[in-house]
Design an enzyme around this catalytic site. Structure first.
Site, mmCIF file in Angstrom:
data_model
loop_
_atom_site.group_PDB
_atom_site.id
_atom_site.type_symbol
_atom_site.label_atom_id
_atom_site.label_comp_id
_atom_site.label_asym_id
_atom_site.label_seq_id
_atom_site.Cartn_x
_atom_site.Cartn_y
_atom_site.Cartn_z
ATOM 1 N N SER A 20 20.690 -21.093 -60.902
ATOM 2 C CA SER A 20 21.475 -20.009 -60.297
ATOM 3 C C SER A 20 20.986 -18.655 -60.821
ATOM 4 O O SER A 20 21.511 -17.623 -60.436
ATOM 5 C CB SER A 20 22.970 -20.183 -60.602
ATOM 6 O OG SER A 20 23.187 -20.292 -62.001
ATOM 7 N N ASN A 107 31.942 -22.956 -68.691
ATOM 8 C CA ASN A 107 32.996 -22.942 -67.671
ATOM 9 C C ASN A 107 33.959 -21.765 -67.848
ATOM 10 O O ASN A 107 34.317 -21.093 -66.873
ATOM 11 C CB ASN A 107 33.771 -24.263 -67.692
ATOM 12 C CG ASN A 107 32.877 -25.436 -67.364
ATOM 13 O OD1 ASN A 107 31.717 -25.254 -66.989
ATOM 14 N ND2 ASN A 107 33.410 -26.653 -67.492
ATOM 15 N N THR A 152 45.307 1.164 -23.599
ATOM 16 C CA THR A 152 45.722 -0.216 -23.848
ATOM 17 C C THR A 152 44.978 -1.035 -22.801
ATOM 18 O O THR A 152 44.741 -0.542 -21.685
ATOM 19 C CB THR A 152 47.240 -0.428 -23.697
ATOM 20 O OG1 THR A 152 47.607 -0.148 -22.349
ATOM 21 C CG2 THR A 152 48.029 0.481 -24.627
ATOM 22 N N HIS A 153 44.593 -2.243 -23.139
ATOM 23 C CA HIS A 153 43.785 -3.080 -22.230
ATOM 24 C C HIS A 153 42.493 -2.357 -21.830
ATOM 25 O O HIS A 153 41.936 -2.634 -20.773
ATOM 26 C CB HIS A 153 44.553 -3.472 -20.966
ATOM 27 C CG HIS A 153 45.927 -4.003 -21.235
ATOM 28 N ND1 HIS A 153 46.213 -5.341 -21.330
ATOM 29 C CD2 HIS A 153 47.102 -3.359 -21.458
ATOM 30 C CE1 HIS A 153 47.498 -5.511 -21.592
ATOM 31 N NE2 HIS A 153 48.064 -4.315 -21.684
ATOM 32 N N LYS A 280 16.591 6.478 -24.647
ATOM 33 C CA LYS A 280 17.702 5.831 -25.349
ATOM 34 C C LYS A 280 18.015 6.461 -26.710
ATOM 35 O O LYS A 280 17.142 6.890 -27.422
ATOM 36 C CB LYS A 280 17.384 4.343 -25.583
ATOM 37 C CG LYS A 280 17.401 3.489 -24.347
ATOM 38 C CD LYS A 280 18.796 3.272 -23.764
ATOM 39 C CE LYS A 280 19.628 2.329 -24.606
ATOM 40 N NZ LYS A 280 19.197 0.937 -24.496
ATOM 41 N N ASN A 282 20.587 4.927 -29.603
ATOM 42 C CA ASN A 282 21.463 3.760 -29.790
ATOM 43 C C ASN A 282 22.341 3.862 -31.036
ATOM 44 O O ASN A 282 21.873 4.309 -32.083
ATOM 45 C CB ASN A 282 20.613 2.491 -29.898
ATOM 46 C CG ASN A 282 19.836 2.216 -28.622
ATOM 47 O OD1 ASN A 282 20.312 2.512 -27.524
ATOM 48 N ND2 ASN A 282 18.641 1.676 -28.761
ATOM 49 N N GLU A 287 26.771 -0.988 -34.334
ATOM 50 C CA GLU A 287 26.500 -2.368 -33.904
ATOM 51 C C GLU A 287 26.250 -3.286 -35.097
ATOM 52 O O GLU A 287 26.740 -4.411 -35.151
ATOM 53 C CB GLU A 287 25.287 -2.387 -32.973
ATOM 54 C CG GLU A 287 25.543 -1.658 -31.656
ATOM 55 C CD GLU A 287 24.234 -1.443 -30.903
ATOM 56 O OE1 GLU A 287 23.778 -2.379 -30.255
ATOM 57 O OE2 GLU A 287 23.680 -0.329 -30.987
ATOM 58 N N TYR A 314 36.548 -27.806 -63.541
ATOM 59 C CA TYR A 314 35.273 -27.277 -63.074
ATOM 60 C C TYR A 314 34.435 -28.374 -62.432
ATOM 61 O O TYR A 314 34.391 -29.504 -62.926
ATOM 62 C CB TYR A 314 34.486 -26.649 -64.247
ATOM 63 C CG TYR A 314 33.124 -26.133 -63.798
ATOM 64 C CD1 TYR A 314 32.991 -24.863 -63.245
ATOM 65 C CD2 TYR A 314 31.983 -26.927 -63.880
ATOM 66 C CE1 TYR A 314 31.755 -24.396 -62.804
ATOM 67 C CE2 TYR A 314 30.748 -26.469 -63.438
ATOM 68 C CZ TYR A 314 30.651 -25.211 -62.901
ATOM 69 O OH TYR A 314 29.437 -24.756 -62.459
ATOM 70 N N GLN A 319 29.325 -23.413 -58.577
ATOM 71 C CA GLN A 319 28.206 -22.488 -58.724
ATOM 72 C C GLN A 319 27.891 -21.799 -57.387
ATOM 73 O O GLN A 319 27.322 -20.712 -57.353
ATOM 74 C CB GLN A 319 26.973 -23.238 -59.233
ATOM 75 C CG GLN A 319 25.761 -22.372 -59.437
ATOM 76 C CD GLN A 319 24.695 -23.074 -60.264
ATOM 77 O OE1 GLN A 319 24.878 -23.312 -61.439
ATOM 78 N NE2 GLN A 319 23.594 -23.430 -59.624
ATOM 79 N N LYS A 322 29.049 -17.872 -55.929
ATOM 80 C CA LYS A 322 28.559 -16.525 -56.222
ATOM 81 C C LYS A 322 27.893 -15.823 -55.048
ATOM 82 O O LYS A 322 28.161 -14.647 -54.787
ATOM 83 C CB LYS A 322 27.590 -16.573 -57.406
ATOM 84 C CG LYS A 322 28.332 -16.782 -58.690
ATOM 85 C CD LYS A 322 27.425 -17.153 -59.816
ATOM 86 C CE LYS A 322 28.200 -17.983 -60.812
ATOM 87 N NZ LYS A 322 28.674 -19.278 -60.268
HETATM 88 N N1 ARG Z 1 25.928 -21.658 -63.563
HETATM 89 C C1 ARG Z 1 27.196 -22.307 -63.646
HETATM 90 C C2 ARG Z 1 28.122 -21.825 -62.531
HETATM 91 O O1 ARG Z 1 27.915 -20.793 -62.053
HETATM 92 C C3 ARG Z 1 27.843 -22.048 -64.968
HETATM 93 C C4 ARG Z 1 28.786 -23.101 -65.373
HETATM 94 C C5 ARG Z 1 28.087 -24.347 -65.628
HETATM 95 N N2 ARG Z 1 28.937 -25.344 -66.166
HETATM 96 C C6 ARG Z 1 28.578 -26.629 -66.231
HETATM 97 N N3 ARG Z 1 29.434 -27.451 -66.720
HETATM 98 N N4 ARG Z 1 27.405 -27.057 -65.762
HETATM 99 O O2 ARG Z 1 29.040 -22.498 -62.143
#
Ligand code: ARG
Length: 468
Positions: A20, A107, A152-153, A280, A282, A287, A314, A319, A322
């Site tokens: 990650s 975690n 409206t509409h 044109k 635009n 958009e 967890y 992961q 994100k």
């Molecule tokens: N990179 C992990 C995440 O974003 C961090 C936590 C990892 N925890 C684990 N028990 N492997 O979730």
């Protein structure tokens, strides 16, 4: 990091699949701040010495500087931001670095980093919302006298002030800012100390860490603390709705700049040409904003779907939280910024708007109201004006040009005064209930927003807010 139990290296494919670091490196500042507070708590609990704590602090500061200057080498084999930084620290300062992760798990560490990220980004979004509200208020003030058809509409309905139309978006954005602030208030509790899921036998002063990192308190259930991503969902939902508002504004702008409406012109700097058709111009920003709203919805759906089947606590699935979260913040921040700039460059084509709002049918309800004020039940008044409209449509004679006798044939309550009702100035001034677009009301609302949004006032408010 877990070599003790394993006899084989992690497969290269699994490393690529599980890393990650390519996206969570963005959490590095929060990760480092969290680790500094963790080290202080370890020293207070006498797990490490003060000298070790100082070494950890210096090492982390050096790493932060290296990352900031682009010199730090992120390693995919170390999976994520937490392990990259910890490994670099240990390489730098040796044994004390290896003590940092005492009583902590990735975690609760990632839960902490994410909350800090959301808190900072939430604050940034609120500032950008204020910026767009300010731009809309400025444009509304510049064209304060302009009366336009309200729809409206998508059919011409009744006259409104252009400023009133823009202030509708200022209201929407105010609710958006409120939702973000509300989510930030709720997420501002400190999860460190929850460990992997069940706390730790090494007990640190969590309230101290919370205070150091500017949290309002600590989480109260270690299992919830490492499994909870409600705050990410709440923020993605708030940003998705903010996107909805920008998308509706985009639709208005796209209609207004079309030749068919011709109500406004955007600056050349905020439009693009066509590679094929030389004539044109635009409205690409509008958009794109309408289009990007789809990603904001998608990100929210991703997060909700990600979480729905997870048993406590967890799970590695998390992961995947994100990228959607980061994307929602990145997308809305840029949209808010470019929109403020584009709206400031907008010009109203007063002639075109005046021609459209001169349509006497926009005042049909006002004529019915005229009869109501003279004692006719509204439903009957509605029918009378309906017949008047049909008459106007078949004869091609507009309301103001129809002779009074014809009015009186339809309803004896009509007098000469009805022609005064058929003027825009009268129509606007009469709409004076709170929230309605009489010029006096709109002027008052503009003054209220201008003062609420003044940078001075915003600075004073920030100074009063608790430290972050
Ligand atoms: N990179 C992990 C995440 O974003 C961090 C936590 C990892 N925890 C684990 N028990 N492997 O979730």
């Amino acid at each position: 990091m877990w070599k003790g139990r394993f006899q084989q290296e992690t497969s290269g494919l699994v490393q690529r699949y599980g890393e990650s670091i390519s996206f969570d490196w963005r959490l590095y500042q929060y990760d480092i701040q969290g680790s500094m507070a963790q080290a202080e708590a370890l020293a207070r609990a006498k797990i490490i010495t003060r000298a070790e704590m100082l070494l950890i602090h210096q090492g982390l500061k050096d790493i932060e500087a290296e990352i900031g200057s682009g010199k730090f080498e992120w390693q995919m084999a170390l999976e994520d931001v937490h392990m990259n930084i910890e490994k670099a620290l240990t390489a730098k300062i040796g044994a004390p670095g290896a003590k940092l992760h005492t009583g902590r798990s990735r975690n609760d560490q990632v839960a902490l980093d994410l909350r800090m990220y959301c808190r900072a980004e939430g604050g940034a979004v609120v500032e950008l919302i204020r910026g767009l509200q300010r731009a809309l208020t400025e444009v509304a003030m510049r064209w304060q006298q302009v009366i336009m058809p309200g729809y409206t509409h998508l059919q011409r309905a009744q006259p409104v002030l252009f400023a009133h139309h823009l202030l509708a978006y200022v209201e929407m954005l105010e609710r958006d800012a409120g939702r973000v602030q509300d989510a930030v208030k709720r997420l501002n509790v400190m999860p460190l100390g929850s460990g992997a899921l069940a706390g730790s036998t090494i007990v640190l002063d969590r309230e101290f860490i919370a205070e150091k990192l500017g949290f309002g308190g600590v989480t109260h259930n270690s299992m919830d603390a490492v499994a909870d991503r409600d705050f990410a969902v709440e923020l993605c939902a708030a940003l998705a709705l903010c996107g909805t508002h920008l998308s509706r504004l985009s639709e208005d702008v796209i209609l207004w700049v079309s030749a068919e409406f011709g109500f406004v012109t955007l600056s050349d700097a905020h439009t693009t040409g066509s590679s094929l058709m030389p004539q044109k111009k635009n409205p690409d920003v509008a958009e794109l904003t309408r289009g990007k709203t789809g990603r904001l919805y998608g990100n929210l759906m991703s997060l909700l779907t990600l979480l729905k089947g997870l048993p406590l606590t967890y799970n590695r699935d998390m992961q995947e939280d994100k990228e959607p979260l980061f994307d929602s913040f990145d997308t809305i921040k840029l949209a808010l910024e470019v929109y403020a700039e584009m709206m400031r460059g907008l010009k109203v084509n007063e002639k075109a708007v005046a021609a459209a709002v001169a349509d006497p049918f926009l005042l049909a309800t006002d004529v019915a109201d005229y009869l109501v004020l003279r004692g006719l039940p509204f439903r009957e008044a509605h029918e009378v004006v309906g017949k008047l409209t049909a008459h106007s449509l078949t004869t091609g004679v507009a309301f103001p040009d129809i002779p009074l006798e014809t009015y009186q044939e339809l309803c004896p309550l009509f007098e000469k005064k009805v022609f005064k009702v058929l003027t825009l100035d009268h129509a606007m001034a009469a709409r004076k209930a709170t929230g309605a677009p009489s010029p006096a009301n709109v002027a008052r609302e503009l003054a209220v927003w201008q003062s609420r949004l003044s940078p001075k006032r915003a600075a004073a408010k920030r100074a009063k807010a608790p430290p972050r």
